[in-house]
Each structure stands twice: as C-alpha cells, then as structure tokens.
Design a protein around this motif. Structure first.
Motif, PDB file in Angstrom:
ATOM      1  N   UNK A 172       0.832  -1.203   0.000  1.00  0.00           N
ATOM      2  CA  UNK A 172       0.000   0.000   0.000  1.00  0.00           C
ATOM      3  C   UNK A 172       0.868   1.255   0.000  1.00  0.00           C
ATOM      4  N   UNK A 173       1.914   1.263   0.823  1.00  0.00           N
ATOM      5  CA  UNK A 173       2.704   2.477   0.990  1.00  0.00           C
ATOM      6  C   UNK A 173       3.871   2.556   0.014  1.00  0.00           C
ATOM      7  N   UNK A 174       4.490   1.410  -0.306  1.00  0.00           N
ATOM      8  CA  UNK A 174       5.714   1.457  -1.106  1.00  0.00           C
ATOM      9  C   UNK A 174       5.497   1.033  -2.553  1.00  0.00           C
ATOM     10  N   UNK A 175       4.296   0.496  -2.846  1.00  0.00           N
ATOM     11  CA  UNK A 175       4.074  -0.062  -4.167  1.00  0.00           C
ATOM     12  C   UNK A 175       3.842   0.995  -5.228  1.00  0.00           C
ATOM     13  N   UNK A 176       3.941   0.551  -6.479  1.00  0.00           N
ATOM     14  CA  UNK A 176       3.640   1.422  -7.603  1.00  0.00           C
ATOM     15  C   UNK A 176       2.250   1.134  -8.130  1.00  0.00           C
ATOM     16  N   UNK A 177       2.043   1.433  -9.410  1.00  0.00           N
ATOM     17  CA  UNK A 177       0.700   1.325  -9.953  1.00  0.00           C
ATOM     18  C   UNK A 177       0.241  -0.124 -10.118  1.00  0.00           C
ATOM     19  N   UNK A 178       1.178  -1.079 -10.136  1.00  0.00           N
ATOM     20  CA  UNK A 178       0.752  -2.467 -10.355  1.00  0.00           C
ATOM     21  C   UNK A 178       1.184  -3.375  -9.213  1.00  0.00           C
ATOM     22  N   UNK A 179       1.337  -2.817  -8.018  1.00  0.00           N
ATOM     23  CA  UNK A 179       1.871  -3.612  -6.917  1.00  0.00           C
ATOM     24  C   UNK A 179       0.811  -4.104  -5.944  1.00  0.00           C
ATOM     25  N   UNK A 180      -0.458  -3.991  -6.306  1.00  0.00           N
ATOM     26  CA  UNK A 180      -1.459  -4.404  -5.313  1.00  0.00           C
ATOM     27  C   UNK A 180      -1.317  -5.888  -5.010  1.00  0.00           C
ATOM     28  N   UNK A 181      -1.523  -6.235  -3.726  1.00  0.00           N
ATOM     29  CA  UNK A 181      -1.549  -7.631  -3.339  1.00  0.00           C
ATOM     30  C   UNK A 181      -2.953  -7.917  -2.823  1.00  0.00           C
ATOM     31  N   UNK A 182      -3.218  -9.194  -2.555  1.00  0.00           N
ATOM     32  CA  UNK A 182      -4.592  -9.587  -2.280  1.00  0.00           C
ATOM     33  C   UNK A 182      -5.161  -8.885  -1.030  1.00  0.00           C
ATOM     34  N   UNK A 183      -4.292  -8.655  -0.034  1.00  0.00           N
ATOM     35  CA  UNK A 183      -4.775  -7.992   1.178  1.00  0.00           C
ATOM     36  C   UNK A 183      -5.280  -6.583   0.874  1.00  0.00           C
ATOM     37  N   UNK A 184      -4.661  -5.895  -0.074  1.00  0.00           N
ATOM     38  CA  UNK A 184      -5.124  -4.560  -0.440  1.00  0.00           C
ATOM     39  C   UNK A 184      -6.513  -4.614  -1.059  1.00  0.00           C
ATOM     40  N   UNK A 185      -6.735  -5.646  -1.890  1.00  0.00           N
ATOM     41  CA  UNK A 185      -8.047  -5.793  -2.516  1.00  0.00           C
ATOM     42  C   UNK A 185      -9.094  -6.074  -1.440  1.00  0.00           C
ATOM     43  N   UNK A 186      -8.741  -6.922  -0.467  1.00  0.00           N
ATOM     44  CA  UNK A 186      -9.685  -7.244   0.618  1.00  0.00           C
ATOM     45  C   UNK A 186     -10.019  -5.974   1.398  1.00  0.00           C
ATOM     46  N   UNK A 187      -8.996  -5.216   1.753  1.00  0.00           N
ATOM     47  CA  UNK A 187      -9.226  -4.009   2.542  1.00  0.00           C
ATOM     48  C   UNK A 187     -10.169  -3.061   1.814  1.00  0.00           C
ATOM     49  N   UNK A 188      -9.991  -2.922   0.502  1.00  0.00           N
ATOM     50  CA  UNK A 188     -10.827  -1.981  -0.241  1.00  0.00           C
ATOM     51  C   UNK A 188     -12.284  -2.405  -0.262  1.00  0.00           C
ATOM     52  N   UNK A 189     -12.542  -3.727  -0.249  1.00  0.00           N
ATOM     53  CA  UNK A 189     -13.935  -4.174  -0.237  1.00  0.00           C
ATOM     54  C   UNK A 189     -14.640  -3.699   1.028  1.00  0.00           C
ATOM     55  N   UNK A 190     -13.884  -3.626   2.139  1.00  0.00           N
ATOM     56  CA  UNK A 190     -14.499  -3.244   3.406  1.00  0.00           C
ATOM     57  C   UNK A 190     -14.527  -1.742   3.593  1.00  0.00           C
ATOM     58  N   UNK A 191     -13.410  -1.077   3.279  1.00  0.00           N
ATOM     59  CA  UNK A 191     -13.324   0.344   3.612  1.00  0.00           C
ATOM     60  C   UNK A 191     -13.771   1.249   2.475  1.00  0.00           C
ATOM     61  N   UNK A 192     -13.742   0.788   1.234  1.00  0.00           N
ATOM     62  CA  UNK A 192     -14.097   1.678   0.132  1.00  0.00           C
ATOM     63  C   UNK A 192     -15.340   1.198  -0.630  1.00  0.00           C
ATOM     64  N   UNK A 193     -15.314  -0.063  -1.111  1.00  0.00           N
ATOM     65  CA  UNK A 193     -16.368  -0.509  -2.012  1.00  0.00           C
ATOM     66  C   UNK A 193     -17.664  -0.830  -1.270  1.00  0.00           C
ATOM     67  N   UNK A 194     -17.582  -0.970   0.061  1.00  0.00           N
ATOM     68  CA  UNK A 194     -18.760  -1.309   0.851  1.00  0.00           C
ATOM     69  C   UNK A 194     -19.377  -2.619   0.372  1.00  0.00           C
ATOM     70  N   UNK A 195     -18.529  -3.595   0.066  1.00  0.00           N
ATOM     71  CA  UNK A 195     -19.005  -4.884  -0.402  1.00  0.00           C
ATOM     72  C   UNK A 195     -18.464  -5.971   0.537  1.00  0.00           C
ATOM     73  N   UNK A 196     -19.025  -6.011   1.737  1.00  0.00           N
ATOM     74  CA  UNK A 196     -18.511  -6.916   2.764  1.00  0.00           C
ATOM     75  C   UNK A 196     -18.585  -8.388   2.355  1.00  0.00           C
ATOM     76  N   UNK A 197     -19.690  -8.853   1.783  1.00  0.00           N
ATOM     77  CA  UNK A 197     -19.739 -10.283   1.442  1.00  0.00           C
ATOM     78  C   UNK A 197     -18.612 -10.696   0.503  1.00  0.00           C
TER      79      UNK A 197
END
Lengths: 301, 221, 280
Positions: free
Chosen positions: A246-271
């Motif tokens: 999240x902090x050190x990555x570039x435009x293509x460095x997302x890992x699965x934990x980042x995707x999970x976090x976004x579902x909860x904190x941004x996309x509002x798609x908990x399931x």
C-alpha cells in the motif's frame, strides 16, 4: 512420564480448559464463522446484508482477475521468502558459531528491529529510498566516483547520474517485505542450526569436503525442519502483507490484502471481501497441509 | 452540516512543467510527463474525474462509460508513478513526482512552504466534495452531538481549524476572521467561472463496487 | 572484536571468517540504517524530511505537546499492558492443558489455538470488525473500558505465542518434581504456584515481551477495530501522515523506539541476555 487422562483429574482440567476454550470459541471461532457466513451473503441496500447462501461471491472471487492477483501475491511472497533465506542463512550460521559472549548480542541485534513498529520501519525505509533520499545519494556518489576514476585512466566520463526509481514499484515492495520479514527467517534457522551435531560437520571437513560442499550436503539437510519452519513463518505473513504494498508499491503492486481491505473500507461490499478473505485462509491451509505432508510439523521453538 | 468543502485539481512543480497543466489530459491521456505523475487511489474519484475529462457529468456515468475509462486508464498507467493514499502533497514536496492529483487544501498547505508549487483546477472542470458532520439515526447522545456541531461551527473555533487545514470553509463567520491571504487565495477559493464547471459528487451504492472492481483491474493490468 | 583474527581460525569458527563478518555487518546495516536515519531526521530543522537544515528539538516539543498523540500513545501502552497480562494467564493455562492432559479432540483444539498465528492479519481484522458490529459492542464506555474491543482482538493473536513459548519450556520440566511436591502434601494449586511457575518463568518473561511488542506493533487489526475514542499510536501515525510526514512523526517514532529498547533492557536485566535469546 505420559500425559494424564483428563478424567483422572477433572477439576484441574476444567480450570485450565474452560478459560482457553471460552476465549478461543467466543473471540476467535465466532468472529471467523461470521466472516464465513457473510461470504455467502449479498448486499441489500447500504447497510443491510442478507445471508442468502449464494455462491456468487466465490464465483466472482475465482474470476481470472482475482486469481491473477492471488498468483501475483504468492509470487511476491515466494520471492521475498527466497531472498530472506539466502540473506538469512549465513547470518544464522554466524550466530550459531559465534562465541558464547557474542551470540546473545547478535540475536538481540536481529530481534530488536522486529520489536519496532512495522509502520515506523516502513516509513524509515521510504525516507531512505525516495528520489532525493540517501540511498539514491549514495549511489549517485558511487557513480561520480566511478566516472572520476574513468577520467583518471583517460577514458570518457560516465553520463551524468540520473536518480534511480527505488520507490513505488515492485522492487520496493519486495525490498520492503524482506526488510520487515528477515528476523522471522533468521530466528527459526538459528534454532535449528543450534541443535546440529557439530561433530558431523567436523567429520565432513576432515574427510576432505570443502566448506561449501559441507554446508550444502550436511548442514542444509540436517537443518531442513528449521528451514521449512522459517519458510512458512516468512511466507504466510508476506502473503497477507497489506501495509508495504500500500505504501511502497507502484501502480501495479497491489496484493490480495489490499483488494480485501478496499472491499471493506471503500467498495462497501462486505460479502465479497469475506469471500476473498476465506480464499486467502484456505490458501494458507493448503500451504500448511503441503508442509505437514512432507514431514511431521517441526516445532518452531 | 458541512464544515469544510474541497475540490480536486492538479498540484504541480512550476519549474518542472513546460506549460500550465490546465487540462486533465496531462494526467489522464498523455505521455508528456511520464513517470512524474501521481494519481489518487480513490476509485470513485478517479472514474468521476475521467468522466469530467470526457465531458460527462460526474454523477451520470454508465457501466459503458466505466469500461471506456478503464481502457484509457490502463493505457495511461505506464506513465503514472503511483497511486497515493492522499499524501500526494508530500510526494510533490519531496520531489518524488512533479504532478499530482490532490485536494486543493493539501496543496495550499505546502504552497506556504515551497513557492515553486502551484495548483490548478483543469478547464474541463472538477468535482466538489464536502466534509460533513452528521448524526446517525438512533445515535445514543444526539444532544451532545448537536452541542459538538455548534462548537465546531463557532466562528473562532472554525477559524483555528481552517488555519491548519487551509481548506475552504463554508462558514461565513469563520471566513470573515481569516486574513486576506486566505480569503483571496485562488487555490483555496477557485474563481466563480472555474467553480461553475465543477459538480458536486454523490455517493452511488450501485456504482461504487463497479468503480472498485474496474480500478482493481486497472491495477492488475 | 577485531576484523582480522589474531589466533588462527578454527574450521568451525564460521563467524570469524572475513566474508561472514562482512555479510553479518551488511545485514545489520540493512536493518538499522533506516531506523538511524529516521532518528537523526527527527532533529532536522525542516518540514521536508530529505535535506538536513540544522539541529532542533522543536519537533519533540511539538510531539509531546500534541495531546492526541500522547493520548494515542497512552492507549497503545494500556492496551499492550492489559493484553500482555491476559495473554500470559490464558497462554500459560492453555499450555498446561496441552502439556499435561490427554483429552478427546486434542489435535483439533491444539490446531485451533495456534490458528490465530496463521490467519492473515487482514482476515482477523475483518472478522473482528464484523464481530463487534454484529454484537453491537458498546462504544460509549469510559476509559479504559472503551479499549476492551481492541484489547480482546490483541489477546486473541498474542496468547497463542505465549502458549507456544511456555509449552516448549514445559517440555523440559521434570515431572518427578511435581510428584515429589504432591507427596510432600502440596495441593494442586501450590504445585502450580511454587513448582511450575518458577520453572516456566523465563518463558513467561519472553512471552510477555513478545505479547507486549506484538500488541504495540499491530496496525492492521487495530485499524479495523478502533473507533474515534480509541486511536492507538500506529493508527494515529498513519493518519498524521495523511496530513504530511513531518519530523513530528519521526520524533514520535523515535520516542517509541526508545521505549521499546528501554523495555527490552528492563527484561534483560530481569532475566539476562542469554535466557531471552534462548527462548526467543
């Protein structure tokens, strides 16, 4: 002496088992079960979620897009583990064969950064790696030096120094993860090497094998349980890494934990986030099952 | 109750750009500043601003628009250095990037430290947001919440907040207490003709997961 | 330790060979250089972190005068303290259970207890987010009870480590001592207190140190469970950065590093370097 059967001393057994089981069930299994149930649910409106038993979330989570992200996370974690192993093995050897006086201090030296906050360590590293940071300045100075040496022997000087991109790319993520996970690797390696029978190494050397051959043929196989423990203990947190990409990555460095976090904190798609979480947990289970299939799980400590 | 509002635009280092980056094109659709650009990592904001660049309303994007925008983003991605987590002003200040998509207040903060930095709302317009104080239905202490909101909205109190965050305040009493350098700052209060082209963005629970998924695809591409 | 050996290097003295020393030295530089640079720059008289502009302690004054930061630090320390105490009790009890008794489903229970170590932080954080919102955990309690949610989450991932350390220490316990104590008329509780506890003391110190630092260190799980009144130090630092990483963050971090080092040395004083190193 063998273990006691619980029936022979029910009162003591109750005293030690009830608090443990209570905690594990209420504050671990129940929350995990909720995630599991949510993963079969769907959004109904902004804040309502219905557990409808749908498999839609899993279907979406196993789409090519998310599988590639899982694959990439695994590749990054495996690379980090490999680098940690290569860097950490000599360090563990050095600690094992250090003098009595030095060994505890070396161990402490490895452990101390591990006791410093992960976030703080990541910022510290980012400060060093920035375009204007010291890592770049040192490299620049080396470059100037090399250029000057070349002019000294009458050659063309090197072209002027361009700062290299050390931050915001996949290199930075791997570097950052190695930085924070190295102690995880060194400690179990040391624990395994320390138990080694030294006479075997001496025998190998006496019989004419070189140091490198002795290490590869004698030390590594004997320390295998420790190596596997170190690999697991590094691979698992690296696979679930969130802050570093999240902090050190570039435009293509997302890992699965980042995707999970976004579902909860941004996309509002908990399931959907819950389904991704459980896929990650299943991946961990598979890794551990693979490891215990190879041999009985070695004690980490 | 809103206590501050904000707009997105381009923060840039004046000495490092050839001309004023007055269009989203430099950020979204051009290799001109390859490797010196930082985007905001908010999927919704990114898609809405792309929509603005394409001349659409930020609140009227369709799934087809999202697909078009996604393709444009993937094409532009190699030119972008990173997606910042709202710390773009730091990247700009440290010289890690030269153009950054940021909120006006964040750039106003660092312009006070470095006069080589400026902020512009591109000619295509931008989106407006506001930070609000809300009381959820069924909140246990609505009275305290009201008391708190009244406190925040007090002219003197809001002045102190505004002095630190340098975001535009909707509070006339607080604005009146601020120095002219704040009131007349075109970064904090963009001129009326610029604001006329901006739109207030609404949260859309249908589109938000679509934005996120598309952005995940962009990151994975 | 001289770089070049004065006495001839014996075959097994790997740590005395030159390339080994260079390697270890390089790793130590790799581990410590960023932290040292971070500490040095907390004294930098510039808001930008990259250029040295002179010495100042004003960011320490600022950090120490920042009530929210101090509150966050106090929260972190309180949570870490509480989590350590409960984890020690729970972890030792669980270790004794697994070490001493044979009971149905033992393998499954053993595995479940160490599961929180394996489950990725992000998943655990998500689980607690759901759990505390589903059971409508009260959020308006007075300090320190408002920290209960985070503390509970921390205990869940700290106590398995205590169990692990204590269990490996128990493995070296000579059960005849227990028998002897019982023969001499000691009750179950007296045996526990006077025989077992002294034996596992080094493991308890190591476990306490581990729990305390794990709790103090945690960002991800806390990020998902903290509310407006329950900001911890790492969460506060993360949000400060959203307003710019100023040397104030460095100053606060330096204070935390010093605190960690001080704690380590207190533990060392109590137990000796060797014991800590041995139990790691």
């Amino acid at each position: 002496m063998a273990e006691q059967d619980w029936k022979t001393n029910k009162r003591t057994f109750a005293a030690v088992s009830i608090p443990t089981l209570f905690w594990v069930i209420v504050f671990f299994l129940v929350p995990m079960a909720m995630v599991w149930l949510y993963s079969f649910g769907e959004n109904r409106g902004l804040t309502e979620i219905a557990i409808s038993g749908t498999l839609e979330n899993y279907k979406r989570a196993t789409e090519w897009l998310y599988l590639t992200i899982f694959g990439k996370s695994f590749a990054v974690a495996a690379l980090v583990t490999l680098i940690c192993l290569i860097v950490g093995f000599p360090v563990a050897m050095a600690i094992t064969f250090a003098s009595e006086k030095w060994r505890p201090w070396l161990l402490l030296g490895i452990m101390l950064p591990f006791w410093t906050n992960l976030l703080i360590r990541t910022y510290a590293l980012m400060m060093l790696l920035g375009t204007q940071g010291y890592a770049n300045k040192s490299l620049g100075a080396l470059w100037e030096g090399a250029s000057w040496l070349k002019t000294l022997v009458g050659l063309q000087p090197l072209p002027t120094w361009e700062p290299v991109q050390l931050l915001f790319n996949n290199f930075a993520v791997v570097f950052g993860l190695v930085y924070v996970h190295l102690p995880f690797m060194v400690l179990p390696l040391y624990a395994a090497l320390d138990r080694l029978d030294r006479s075997l190494i001496e025998a190998s050397l006496d019989l004419g094998a070189g140091h490198f051959r002795t290490i590869m043929r004698i030390v590594v196989p004997l320390a295998a349980p420790g190596i596997i423990a170190g690999v697991m203990i590094t691979l698992i947190p690296a696979l679930g890494a969130y802050l570093t990409p999240d902090l050190m990555g570039g435009t293509d460095s997302q890992m699965i934990a980042n995707v999970i976090e976004r579902q909860f904190k941004k996309a509002n798609d908990w399931p959907f986030g819950a389904a991704l979480s459980f896929l990650l947990i299943y991946a961990m289970f598979i890794l551990i099952a693979l490891q215990s299939m190879r041999r009985k799980v070695p004690e980490i400590h | 109750m809103p206590y501050t509002w904000l707009t997105l635009g381009i923060g840039y280092r004046k000495s490092k750009v050839k001309a004023k980056p007055d269009s989203w094109k430099v950020l979204f659709d051009s290799p001109e500043y390859a490797g010196r650009i930082s985007w905001l990592s908010e999927a919704g904001d990114m898609f809405r601003l792309y929509g603005k660049y394409l001349g659409k309303s930020v609140n009227a994007l369709t799934p087809a628009d999202i697909a078009t925008i996604e393709a444009m983003m993937i094409k532009q991605k190699p030119n972008v250095k990173n997606f910042h987590v709202d710390d773009g002003q730091d990247l700009l200040l440290k010289g890690d990037v030269d153009l950054v998509l940021e909120y006006n207040g964040d750039i106003a903060q660092i312009m006070a430290e470095d006069d080589d930095i400026d902020f512009i709302v591109p000619k295509e317009g931008s989106q407006l947001n506001s930070d609000n104080l809300c009381i959820p239905k069924g909140a246990p202490h609505p009275k305290n919440a009201h008391a708190f909101i009244n406190y925040i909205l007090d002219g003197e109190v809001d002045k102190k907040i505004t002095e630190t965050i340098l975001y535009p305040t909707p509070n006339a009493a607080a604005k009146a207490l601020m120095p002219d350098s704040y009131k007349n700052n075109p970064v904090i209060f963009p001129p009326a003709d610029v604001l006329a082209k901006c739109e207030y963005a609404k949260f859309n629970p249908e589109l938000q997961p679509l934005f996120e998924e598309a952005f995940t695809r962009v990151r994975a591409a | 330790m001289a770089l070049f050996a004065r006495t001839p290097v014996a075959p097994l003295e790997y740590s005395r060979t030159l390339w080994m020393r260079l390697w270890v030295g390089a790793v130590m530089i790799f581990l410590y250089a960023p932290l040292i640079v971070l500490m040095i720059f907390s004294f930098n008289d510039s808001k930008r972190n990259v250029v040295w502009r002179g010495f100042t302690t004003k960011y320490y004054e600022k950090a120490l005068g920042n009530d929210e930061l101090i509150e966050a630090l106090l929260n972190s320390l309180t949570i870490a303290g509480l989590a350590t105490i409960v984890s020690l009790a729970l972890g030792s009890v669980a270790a004794v259970m697994l070490w001493r008794f044979r009971f149905p489903l033992k393998g499954a229970i053993d595995g479940t207890i160490s599961l929180p170590i394996i489950v990725p932080e992000i998943c655990l954080g998500v689980a607690f987010l759901m759990f505390f919102s589903m059971v409508s955990w009260p959020t308006d309690l007075v300090w320190p009870f408002n920290l209960a949610a985070i503390t509970i989450a921390h205990i869940t991932f700290c106590f398995p480590f205590v169990t692990m350390v204590v269990r490996s220490r128990l493995a070296t316990f000579n059960r005849e001592q227990e028998e002897a104590a019982k023969d001499l008329g000691a009750s179950e509780w007296q045996v526990f207190r006077d025989v077992l506890i002294p034996h596992i003391k080094p493991a308890l110190v190591a476990g306490a140190l581990l729990s305390f630092t794990l709790s103090l260190d945690d960002f991800v799980i806390t990020y998902f469970t903290s509310g407006p009144d329950t900001i911890t130090f790492p969460v506060k630092v993360y949000s400060m950065v959203r307003f710019s990483v100023t040397p104030e963050v460095n100053a606060a971090s330096t204070l935390l590093i010093i605190l960690t080092v001080a704690l380590t040395f207190v533990a060392l004083k109590a137990q000796g370097v060797k014991a800590i190193a041995e139990t790691h």
